[in-house]
Design a protein around this motif. Structure first.
Motif, PDB file in Angstrom:
ATOM      1  N   ARG A   1       7.866  -0.516   2.506  1.00 62.28           N
ATOM      2  CA  ARG A   1       7.062  -0.493   3.742  1.00 62.28           C
ATOM      3  C   ARG A   1       7.281  -1.797   4.499  1.00 62.28           C
ATOM      4  O   ARG A   1       7.016  -2.878   3.973  1.00 62.28           O
ATOM      5  CB  ARG A   1       5.586  -0.292   3.420  1.00 62.28           C
ATOM      6  CG  ARG A   1       4.653  -0.517   4.590  1.00 62.28           C
ATOM      7  CD  ARG A   1       3.253   0.001   4.288  1.00 62.28           C
ATOM      8  NE  ARG A   1       3.128   1.421   4.557  1.00 62.28           N
ATOM      9  CZ  ARG A   1       2.285   2.249   3.937  1.00 62.28           C
ATOM     10  NH1 ARG A   1       1.519   1.784   2.972  1.00 62.28           N
ATOM     11  NH2 ARG A   1       2.240   3.526   4.266  1.00 62.28           N
TER      12      ARG A   1
ATOM     13  N   ILE B   1      -3.005  -3.114   3.357  1.00 65.48           N
ATOM     14  CA  ILE B   1      -1.775  -2.328   3.490  1.00 65.48           C
ATOM     15  C   ILE B   1      -0.987  -2.458   2.203  1.00 65.48           C
ATOM     16  O   ILE B   1      -0.609  -3.566   1.803  1.00 65.48           O
ATOM     17  CB  ILE B   1      -0.943  -2.825   4.683  1.00 65.48           C
ATOM     18  CG1 ILE B   1      -1.782  -2.811   5.969  1.00 65.48           C
ATOM     19  CG2 ILE B   1       0.320  -1.986   4.850  1.00 65.48           C
ATOM     20  CD1 ILE B   1      -1.164  -3.610   7.111  1.00 65.48           C
TER      21      ILE B   1
ATOM     22  N   LEU C   1       2.785  -1.391  11.835  1.00 63.91           N
ATOM     23  CA  LEU C   1       3.517  -0.582  10.873  1.00 63.91           C
ATOM     24  C   LEU C   1       4.350   0.416  11.670  1.00 63.91           C
ATOM     25  O   LEU C   1       3.821   1.425  12.152  1.00 63.91           O
ATOM     26  CB  LEU C   1       2.560   0.160   9.933  1.00 63.91           C
ATOM     27  CG  LEU C   1       1.908  -0.653   8.811  1.00 63.91           C
ATOM     28  CD1 LEU C   1       0.983  -1.730   9.348  1.00 63.91           C
ATOM     29  CD2 LEU C   1       1.151   0.267   7.857  1.00 63.91           C
TER      30      LEU C   1
ATOM     31  N   GLY D   1       2.246  -1.871  -0.252  1.00 67.21           N
ATOM     32  CA  GLY D   1       3.644  -1.552  -0.478  1.00 67.21           C
ATOM     33  C   GLY D   1       3.867  -1.370  -1.964  1.00 67.21           C
ATOM     34  O   GLY D   1       2.930  -1.438  -2.767  1.00 67.21           O
TER      35      GLY D   1
ATOM     36  N   ALA E   1       6.689   2.633  10.941  1.00 65.88           N
ATOM     37  CA  ALA E   1       6.866   3.989  10.429  1.00 65.88           C
ATOM     38  C   ALA E   1       5.641   4.848  10.681  1.00 65.88           C
ATOM     39  O   ALA E   1       5.748   6.028  11.019  1.00 65.88           O
ATOM     40  CB  ALA E   1       7.190   3.943   8.937  1.00 65.88           C
ATOM     41  N   GLU E   2       4.476   4.245  10.532  1.00 66.73           N
ATOM     42  CA  GLU E   2       3.216   4.982  10.708  1.00 66.73           C
ATOM     43  C   GLU E   2       2.661   4.840  12.118  1.00 66.73           C
ATOM     44  O   GLU E   2       1.702   5.510  12.473  1.00 66.73           O
ATOM     45  CB  GLU E   2       2.183   4.488   9.706  1.00 66.73           C
ATOM     46  CG  GLU E   2       2.547   4.715   8.258  1.00 66.73           C
ATOM     47  CD  GLU E   2       3.460   3.618   7.696  1.00 66.73           C
ATOM     48  OE1 GLU E   2       3.818   2.680   8.451  1.00 66.73           O
ATOM     49  OE2 GLU E   2       3.810   3.707   6.515  1.00 66.73           O
TER      50      GLU E   2
ATOM     51  N   ASP F   1       8.692  -7.149   4.182  1.00 65.05           N
ATOM     52  CA  ASP F   1       8.946  -5.974   3.349  1.00 65.05           C
ATOM     53  C   ASP F   1       7.973  -6.016   2.177  1.00 65.05           C
ATOM     54  O   ASP F   1       8.095  -6.854   1.277  1.00 65.05           O
ATOM     55  CB  ASP F   1      10.390  -5.984   2.851  1.00 65.05           C
ATOM     56  CG  ASP F   1      10.758  -4.720   2.089  1.00 65.05           C
ATOM     57  OD1 ASP F   1       9.852  -3.904   1.809  1.00 65.05           O
ATOM     58  OD2 ASP F   1      11.943  -4.558   1.756  1.00 65.05           O
TER      59      ASP F   1
END
Length: 304
Positions: free
Chosen positions: A158, A46, A178, A48, A180-181, A154
């Protein structure tokens, strides 16, 4: 009772080595797929703006090195952070390859790792010659960061929500979400078309809790993830959570019913195993997974 030494990978099984190519499932979110190879997990990467988070590391040094190199290629000059869905060998015994990363575990997971890792290493070496080969040179490494119930990380633009969920499949189960996703990394709390492993291996591991596992699955479904990255098997949605809940609930109910009729553990296992194979014929099926589940349900009922 099922003994870990009786569990084998069988013949003609691919080596338990991470070899898949990272697949992007959302902007900056990748999965190295397991290819449905036993003892190979789905590994997450993942990204960021500042940091890249790696979820699980593979079975041993070679898989860990592969996951590390894949993560570095995607991350570039970002810092690396590594966490595990749980401590079991195929998910965490490649961590030593991440010498340039910061490791983050929950406290229950770390305590369980310290208590059980050596025993699991010896038992998993007995699965096959390939498994023993892949576990050569394993070194146990401690995390630099330990949290209790949960933490939000953070990565730079993200946010990732990391939560302790055990005891369920293990004492230190952990999910990575996650928001947001709406992507959930569930570890072995959810697998896709594999029977759940309830690792009841007395005397050194009896922490599995089927009742709590079902509660956790309810919690995960309430989050309404759009993508569920299973510990093993293909990606799915909330339907894979539902299927696992149904299986555990049904098997526990049938186990307790047959026990109430005076059936012995061996009779219960011999009765339920063919029913499981009939109901879930399109899954990868291993009889010992039924046996340990039945034994765990009976043991917890006795303790209660």
């Amino acid at each position: 009772m099922t003994d870990m030494s009786s569990l084998t990978l069988g013949e003609h099984v691919p080596s338990p080595v991470v070899t898949g190519k990272p697949r992007q499932i959302a902007d900056g979110v990748y999965v190295i797929p397991d290819g449905r190879v036993p003892l190979v997990p789905n590994i997450g990467i993942i990204l960021g703006d500042r940091t890249a988070l790696v979820v699980d590391t593979g079975f041993g040094p070679r898989s860990g090195a592969y996951a590390h190199d894949a993560a570095k290629e995607l991350a570039g000059d970002r810092q690396l952070l590594v966490t595990l869905t749980h401590f079991h060998p195929e998910h965490g015994f490649g961590a030593q390859a991440f010498t340039d990363a910061t490791l983050l575990y929950n406290r229950a997971q770390h305590d369980e790792f310290r208590q059980k890792a050596a025993g699991y290493l010896e038992q998993f070496r007995g699965f096959s010659e390939d498994a023993a080969h892949e576990l050569e040179g394993v070194e146990f490494v401690d995390p630099q960061i330990i949290y209790d119930a949960g933490c939000d990380v953070d990565l730079g633009g993200r946010i990732v929500q990391i939560r302790s969920r055990g005891p369920a499949h293990s004492r230190g189960d952990q999910t990575i979400y996650l928001p947001a996703e709406r992507i959930l990394f569930a570890g072995d709390l959810v697998e896709n078309r594999f029977l759940p492993i309830l690792p009841y291996f007395p005397p050194y591991d009896v922490d599995v809790d089927g009742q709590r596992w079902m509660e956790v699955l309810d919690e995960l479904k309430e989050m309404q993830p759009e993508i569920v990255v299973a510990g093993h098997g293909e990606l799915g949605g909330t339907e894979v959570i539902d299927v696992y809940h149904t299986y555990i609930q049904w098997l526990e109910s049938e186990t307790l019913r047959l026990s109430g009729e005076g059936k012995t553990p061996e009779e219960i296992i011999s009765t339920l195993t063919p029913l499981v194979f009939e109901r879930y014929a399109d899954w990868d099926l291993e009889p010992w997974r039924v046996a340990t589940a039945v034994q765990s349900f009976l043991a917890r009922t006795t303790r209660a």
